[in-house]
Design an enzyme around this catalytic site. Sequence first.
Site, PDB file in Angstrom:
ATOM      1  N   LYS A   9       0.685  -1.243   0.256  1.00  0.00           N
ATOM      2  CA  LYS A   9      -0.118  -0.325  -0.223  1.00  0.00           C
ATOM      3  C   LYS A   9       0.764   1.628   0.064  1.00  0.00           C
ATOM      4  O   LYS A   9       0.650   2.492   0.454  1.00  0.00           O
ATOM      5  CB  LYS A   9      -1.093   0.231   1.003  1.00  0.00           C
ATOM      6  CG  LYS A   9      -1.184  -1.011   1.031  1.00  0.00           C
ATOM      7  CD  LYS A   9      -2.093  -1.650   0.192  1.00  0.00           C
ATOM      8  CE  LYS A   9      -3.780  -1.250  -0.293  1.00  0.00           C
ATOM      9  NZ  LYS A   9      -3.785  -2.022  -1.942  1.00  0.00           N
TER      10      LYS A   9
ATOM     11  N   HIS B  47       6.993  -7.512  -2.729  1.00  0.00           N
ATOM     12  CA  HIS B  47       6.594  -6.412  -1.117  1.00  0.00           C
ATOM     13  C   HIS B  47       7.680  -6.855  -0.201  1.00  0.00           C
ATOM     14  O   HIS B  47       7.379  -6.850   0.905  1.00  0.00           O
ATOM     15  CB  HIS B  47       5.213  -7.090  -0.820  1.00  0.00           C
ATOM     16  CG  HIS B  47       3.940  -6.193  -2.005  1.00  0.00           C
ATOM     17  ND1 HIS B  47       4.546  -4.477  -1.793  1.00  0.00           N
ATOM     18  CD2 HIS B  47       3.380  -6.317  -1.373  1.00  0.00           C
ATOM     19  CE1 HIS B  47       3.561  -4.004  -1.840  1.00  0.00           C
ATOM     20  NE2 HIS B  47       2.449  -5.881  -2.550  1.00  0.00           N
TER      21      HIS B  47
ATOM     22  N   SER C 190      -4.520   3.594   4.469  1.00  0.00           N
ATOM     23  CA  SER C 190      -4.474   2.125   3.239  1.00  0.00           C
ATOM     24  C   SER C 190      -4.751   0.635   3.726  1.00  0.00           C
ATOM     25  O   SER C 190      -5.773   0.076   3.103  1.00  0.00           O
ATOM     26  CB  SER C 190      -3.440   2.728   2.410  1.00  0.00           C
ATOM     27  OG  SER C 190      -3.974   1.942   1.109  1.00  0.00           O
TER      28      SER C 190
END
Length: 275
Positions: free
Chosen positions: A52, A114, A144
């Site tokens: 995010k 990620h 988020s």
Amino acid sequence: MSLNLEKMDLPPRPELFDFHGVSMIPCFTDNWENYQNFQARPDDILIATYPKAGTTWVSYILDLLYFRESLEDRQTTIPIYERVPFLEICVPGLFSGKDQVDNLTTSPRLIKTHLPVQFVPKSFWEQNCRIIYVARNAKDNMVSFFHFDRMNKVEPDPGEWSSFFQRFLDGKMVFGSWYDHVNNWWKKKESYSNLHYMFFEDLVENTGKEIEKLCSFLGLSPSAEEVETLSSSVQFDNMKKDKMANFSTTPFMDFKISPFMRKGLLNNRLIQEKT
Ligand code: PPS
């Protein structure tokens, strides 16, 4: 193997577990051995972020920088998550991000991750690949993430805001602690020079300037006019209505709960300015 999400039979929401000291869920560890052996190429570009923090935005910018001219229908027919595959994701027997990357025919290959820095497959370092890391302030990143976990049925259940907030502080999120992630990637710059560390907030404030910095890192030299055009095509409102960029084509995200692209604002800075 191409990603056939229509066939996906959704399992119950996953539970977090400790994986080499980092909280993870199975769809990012099931293919661990395979993606650790990923063979990077010297011209591969890795886009790394804590979840995010602006992955899709930077992926989209890079995709346009490299392929807008040569592959015109790419932007209108292929979702961003296929143009820029997510290396570590895997649903056994259905699809794997690593296979998607291996099957890319475009060059350079743009790859999303990620992973915390210590989990990045060694071949990226050996091949001296260009790596772009995007960091976002903790508050907006956390908010988020909360809304994402509400609407994304393959993420752990976020629960109530107060418990989610505490888990975020404790680093018990998918991909671990926000602080460790942004900090350890920052430290990596000291030993690895092919790493461009950028901030989501700078991209919001001056998209053109950040695109210029990106281009300089990538060895690209678009004209001022091209940067201007690109900068306006990647603004929040444009990307939000673009089906190939806004993830509305994925069946496991419930847009009735929250859209993938919610705000794109500097909440933190707006609050600071008012106080
Ligand atoms: S993911 O699921 O981890 O890949 O998500 P990621 O793409 O990293 O982050 C999603 C957030 O980035 C915002 N976003 C943008 N903000 C401003 N302008 C543009 N063009 C843009 N594109 C994506 C997106 O809205 C998510 O943030 P929130 O705060 O939830 O709206």
